[in-house]
Design an enzyme around this catalytic site. Structure first.
Site, PDB file in Angstrom:
ATOM      1  N   SER A   1       0.832  -1.200   0.000  1.00 33.25           N
ATOM      2  CA  SER A   1       0.000   0.000   0.000  1.00 33.25           C
ATOM      3  C   SER A   1       0.864   1.246   0.000  1.00 33.25           C
ATOM      4  CB  SER A   1      -0.901   0.027   1.238  1.00 33.25           C
ATOM      5  OG  SER A   1      -0.158   0.424   2.384  1.00 33.25           O
ATOM      6  N   ASP A   2       0.340   2.327  -0.572  1.00 30.77           N
ATOM      7  CA  ASP A   2       0.939   3.617  -0.269  1.00 30.77           C
ATOM      8  C   ASP A   2       0.735   3.859   1.221  1.00 30.77           C
ATOM      9  OD1 ASP A   2       2.180   6.056  -0.495  1.00 30.77           O
ATOM     10  OD2 ASP A   2       0.991   6.725  -2.202  1.00 30.77           O
ATOM     11  N   TRP A   3       1.583   4.690   1.786  1.00 29.99           N
ATOM     12  CA  TRP A   3       1.632   4.833   3.241  1.00 29.99           C
ATOM     13  C   TRP A   3       0.329   5.414   3.780  1.00 29.99           C
ATOM     14  CZ3 TRP A   3       5.118   2.210   1.354  1.00 29.99           C
ATOM     15  CH2 TRP A   3       6.264   1.795   2.026  1.00 29.99           C
TER      16      TRP A   3
END
Length: 793
Positions: free
Chosen positions: A221-223
C-alpha cells in the site's frame, strides 16, 4: 521455490502471518526469526535512495527527476542508472526502492508531474521497464507506483477517478503491464479510488494485475492507504507503515469470525516469502551490486543531467565560445532546485549550482535580479558552529522535561525528524548553533516547523508561537512547514548564539516531523536589484538567466494553480532580452511553465530538476563539452488556456471524471488543433540530421540517419502510427516506438525501431483486437516533425 514457501507458511500461526502483512516500522517490512526471515528496510527512491531516515549524516546520490530521465529516451542510460540505484540501496541496507513513479502527465498542473516520466504511456512503459530490469538485475527490488490513475494531488486520499476500461487499459494500466513483463517484484497501489472503490481494495488488483498478467510479486500500500480491516481480503499484500492497527488484532479476529478468509492471508504471505527469497532476506545473503565510487556516481549523474536537457530554441548562440563576460542572472542560478518536493527528496553529500558550475569555466558576473519569495533558507553549514563541539554544524538535544535523552551533532540547518527513534519518544527538542554573519545588513533569523516553538538569541527569548500546518497533507507539513522570524541589523563578523526549541502539540495528534534553523540574508531592494541585473546584462557579451519554480509550487501534496513563473522572472527575462540579443534562458522546473518571452531570446534550455550535478552538467551543455541530449517527454504549452486537459480538482462528490478518455498529452493537442509552444518529442542538438529510406519488415522499421553537421551528435528517431478513417475512436497519431542513434559528423547510421503488437491494438469488450486494414507509419524527430511515412498492412 513454491515447496519451500509452503513449508515455511505451515510453520506460521495466524498471528505470525498477520504480523508479516503489516510493516514493522515506517520504512521496514516485518521479519520472523523462527523461519529465518529478516526484517527488510525499504526506501523512497524515485530520484535517489534516501534510506529509512532523512539524515544528512548518511547522504544519498541525488539523481535527475523522473521527467528528466524520460527526456533522455535512453534505455541504456537507465540501465546504468539502475546499477547506481541498486548500489545505493545496498549501501543503505535497503531491499526495495519505492520507484519509479509511473503515473501519467494527464495535466501539467499535476503536483508530482516532475516525478513521473511522461504524458505518453508507451514512453513511460519503456523507460520504466528499463529501470525495473536494471535495478532488479542486482538483487534489489524496484516498486513501480502508484497503481493506478493517481495522476494529480488535489484531495489525493479521497479522489475517485472515473474512467472507462479502454482508457484504463490503453493509457494508465499499460505502463504497469510492461513493468510486470519486465519482472517487477513489487508494485505500490495508490490512495485514490477508481470507479468507486479505493485502490487498496480495488478489483483491478485481481484483474488484470494478479490474474491476466500473472503478477506473482507483492502489492504494497501507499503509506496509510489501507482503509479497513475487511480490505485484507482484497489484493493489497502489505499495509504500510506498520504495525498497521487495522491489520493487527482486528484482522486476527476478522479471520476467526470468517469475515476474512485465512486463504487470503496465506496468499499474501506466500507473496512476501517469494519476495524475500528474491532479495536475499530469507536464510540468504543479499546480492552485492558493484559499488560506485563518489567520483563515478557524480560522473554518471552529470552525464544523465546533460542528456536530459532539452534545447527548445537556439539561434546559433549555443554552444558558447569564449565570451569576455557572462552576466549570470536569476535567483535560481545560486539557489536552484535540484529535485522536487515530497517522497522523491533525498539529502545529497554535495550539490553544484549553476553559479558554481559556470564560474568554473566562464568569466561570470552574478546578481539575482529578482527575489522569488520571502522564504528563508536553512542556515548554511559555513555560517554556523556547534557550541558543543566547535565544529561546523548544530547541536540537537532530545529532551523529556529536564532530562536529556540524547545529543547529536548535526551538519544541516534543516532536519527531518520523521521516523527518528529519538524523536518518537522525546517530548521536546533543542537545536542550537553559533551564527557567524558574513554580510552586513538586515538579517532574518527564525525557524520552520510545526508545534510549540521558541527562538532565543544570545540567551533572550525573542519569539514564541504555536505554529500549526497551513495544509492538511502530512508531506506538505514535513517538507514545507510554516516559517517565523525576527529581524536583526548586523555587522559582518557578528556572532549570535541561536537556540530553537520545539515541542509537539500533543492534543493535535501531530508528531515532530522536522525542525529548521532558518535565515534570510540581507538583500537589495527589489527595484534596485532588478535594475542592477539589467545593467549587468547590457554591459556583458552574453546573458544567462536561470528561471524556475519554487518548493511552494511543485511538490507532492498539492497541485499547481497555474503555469506562471513566480515573482518578476518573466519581466526580468524580457528586460534582459531587450538590452542583450545574446540572452540564454535556462528553465529549472520539473514540468512546463509559460514562457511569454520565448521568441525574443537567443536560446531556451529546459533542464528539469537535474539532480546534484546541475551546475557542472549545465556548464558542459552551454559550452558544448556535452550535447543537450533531451527530447520532450511531455508537451509544453504557450499558455495554460491552450491546454486541452487541465482539471485536477474532484467534484463535490469526490469524483474526478477522465472525460477525455484516451486523448491526453499530445493526443489531446492534436485533436484540439491548437499548436503548443514545443511539441512532444521536440529537442535540438548542436548538429543537423537527415532521415531517409524507411523499410518495414513485420513490426520492425529501419531508417537511414545521416549526421549532416560538423560535430558528433545524438538523435531520437521516433515512430508514430495513425489510422485515418478508422471505425474506432483513435488519436490522430500515437507513439509506437523509438531508437536513439549517435553519429560522427558526416556519418550515416541505421535506426532500428521495434513496433510492439500492442501499439496496433485497441481494447474492446472482447479484449485486445487489431482493426483490419492498413496503418500509416510516420517517422521523424517529434510528433510534429514526421517527414517519412510507410504503410503497414
Amino acid at each position: 521455490m513454491n515447496d519451500v514457501i509452503d513449508d515455511l507458511l505451515a510453520k506460521l500461526d495466524l498471528a505470525a502471518k498477520v504480523r508479516l502483512i503489516s510493516g514493522s516500522g515506517v520504512f521496514r517490512f516485518a521479519g520472523d526469526t523462527g523461519i529465518g526471515l529478516a526484517e527488510m528496510p525499504v526506501s523512497d527512491g524515485p530520484t535517489g535512495v534516501r534510506g529509512e531516515l532523512w539524515d544528512e549524516r548518511d547522504p544519498s546520490v541525488s539523481l535527475p527527476s523522473g521527467t528528466a530521465l524520460a527526456a533522455t529516451w535512453d534505455r541504456a542510460l537507465l540501465g546504468r542508472i539502475g546499477g547506481l540505484i541498486a548500489a545505493e540501496a545496498r549501501r543503505k541496507d535497503v531491499y526495495a526502492v519505492l520507484g519509479p513513479t509511473m503515473n501519467l502527465h494527464r495535466s501539467p498542473l499535476g503536483g508530482r508531474h516532475f516525478e513521473c516520466f511522461s504524458e505518453d504511456p508507451m514512453l513511460t512503459a519503456e523507460i520504466a521497464a528499463a529501470y525495473v530490469d536494471a535495478v532488479q538485475a542486482h538483487g534489489v527490488s524496484a516498486c513501480p507506483k502508484h497503481y493506478v490513475a493517481n495522476d494529480s494531488e488535489t484531495e489525493r486520499f479521497t479522489a475517485d477517478v472515473i474512467a472507462d476500461e479502454r482508457t484504463l487499459r490503453e493509457l494508465y494500466l499499460y505502463p504497469f503491464e510492461r513493468a510486470v513483463q519486465a519482472g517487477t517484484w513489487m508494485i505500490m497501489d495508490s490512495y485514490n479510488s477508481v470507479n468507486g472503490t479505493t485502490m487498496t481494495e480495488n478489483a483491478l488488483l485481481d484483474e488484470p494485475l494478479k490474474g491476466e498478467w500473472g503478477y506473482d510479486g507483492v502489492v504494497v500500500s501507499d503509506w496509510t492507504a489501507v482503509r479497513s480491516t475487511g480490505g485484507a481480503a482484497k489484493g493489497t499484500d502489505i499495509a504500510m507503515p506498520g504495525p498497521w492497527e487495522l491489520w493487527g488484532a482486528p484482522l486476527v479476529e476478522a479471520v476467526r469470525t470468517g469475515e476474512v478468509p485465512e486463504s487470503a492471508i496465506d496468499d499474501k504471505v506466500r507473496r512476501i516469502l517469494r519476495f524475500a527469497i528474491r532479495v536475499g532476506a530469507l536464510n540468504g545473503t543479499p546480492q552485492q551490486p558493484p559499488a560506485f565510487t563518489d567520483e563515478a556516481a557524480q560522473h554518471l549523474v552529470r552525464e544523465a543531467a546533460a542528456q536530459a536537457m532539452v534545447l527548445a530554441t537556439n539561434d546559433g548562440t549555443l554552444p558558447l565560445g569564449k565570451p569576455a563576460q557572462v552576466a549570470l542572472l536569476g535567483a535560481a542560478a545560486a539557489e536552484p532546485r535540484f529535485m522536487g518536493g515530497g517522497s522523491a527528496t533525498v539529502i545529497p553529500a554535495h550539490t553544484t549550482s549553476p553559479l558554481e558550475g559556470l564560474s568554473a569555466v566562464l568569466p561570470v558576473q552574478y546578481t539575482p535580479g529578482v527575489h522569488l519569495n520571502d522564504h528563508m533558507i536553512a542556515v548554511p553549514l559555513a555560517l554556523v558552529t556547534d557550541p558543543e563541539t566547535g565544529a561546523p554544524g548544530l547541536s540537537l538535544r532530545y529532551l523529556d522535561g529536564d532530562k536529556v535523552l540524547d545529543t547529536e551533532h548535526r551538519t544541516a540547518g534543516g532536519l527531518m525528524l520523521f521516523g527518528n527513534a529519538n524523536a518518537m519518544v522525546a517530548k521536546s527538542f533543542e537545536l542550537r548553533g553559533t551564527l557567524r554573519v558574513d554580510t552586513a545588513g538586515e538579517w532574518r533569523i527564525g525557524f520552520a516547523g510545526v508545534g510549540k516553538l521558541r527562538l532565543d538569541i544570545d540567551g533572550e527569548t525573542v519569539l514564541t508561537e504555536t505554529v500549526m500546518p497551513d495544509g492538511a497533507d502530512p508531506v506538505e507539513m514535513l517538507l514545507n512547514p510554516p516559517q517565523r522570524w525576527v529581524t536583526r541589523t548586523l555587522a559582518e563578523g557578528d556572532e549570535l548564539d541561536v537556540l530553537i526549541e520545539l515541542a509537539p502539540v500533543l492534543d493535535s495528534g501531530l508528531p515532530a516531523m522536522g525542525l529548521t534553523f532558518a535565515v534570510g540574508r540581507p538583500r537589495r531592494a527589489a527595484d534596485e536589484e532588478f535594475a542592477a541585473a539589467v545593467e549587468l546584462a547590457r554591459t556583458s557579451e552574453v546573458a544567462v538567466v536561470v528561471v524556475g519554480t519554487t518548493e511552494q509550487i511543485e511538490s507532492e501534496g498539492f497541485d499547481r494553480k497555474d503555469l506562471r513563473l513566480p515573482g518578476r522572472q518573466d519581466e526580468l527575462v524580457a528586460a534582459v532580452a531587450a538590452v542583450n540579443p545574446r540572452t540564454i534562458v535556462v528553465v529549472n522546473s520539473g514540468s512546463p511553465v509559460e514562457m511569454p518571452w520565448r521568441d525574443d531570446v537567443a536560446a531556451v534550455l529546459l533542464t528539469w530538476f537535474p539532480g546534484q550535478e546541475f551546475g557542472s552538467a549545465l556548464a558542459d551543455v552551454l559550452t558544448g563539452a556535452a550535447e543537450p541530449g533531451g527530447r520532450l517527454p511531455t508537451t509544453w504549452p504557450k499558455a495554460l488556456t491552450d491546454v486541452p486537459v487541465v482539471d485536477t480538482k474532484p467534484a463535490a462528490d469526490n469524483s474526478l471524471p477522465y472525460t477525455e478518455g484516451i486523448h491526453i498529452g499530445y493526443r489531446a493537442w492534436l485533436k484540439s488543433g491548437v499548436a503548443p509552444a514545443y511539441p512532444f518529442g521536440h529537442g535540438l542538438g548542436y548538429t543537423t540530421w537527415e532521415l531517409s529510406d524507411v523499410t518495414v519488415t513485420g513490426h520492425t522499421a529501419t531508417v537511414t540517419v545521416r549526421n549532416t553537421g560538423d560535430r558528433t551528435g545524438r538523435q531520437v528517431v521516433q515512430a508514430y502510427l495513425s489510422r485515418p478513417g478508422s471505425a474506432v475512436d483513435r488519436p490522430v497519431r500515437w507513439l509506437s516506438g523509438f531508437d536513439l542513434v549517435e553519429a560522427a559528423a558526416g556519418e550515416t547510421v541505421t535506426a532500428t525501431i521495434d513496433l510492439p503488437e500492442r501499439s496496433f491494438q485497441h481494447w474492446t469488450d472482447q479484449g485486445w483486437v487489431v482493426e483490419p486494414g492498413a496503418f500509416t507509419l510516420h517517422i521523424g524527430t517529434s510528433v510534429a516533425d514526421l517527414p517519412l511515412t510507410a504503410q503497414i498492412a
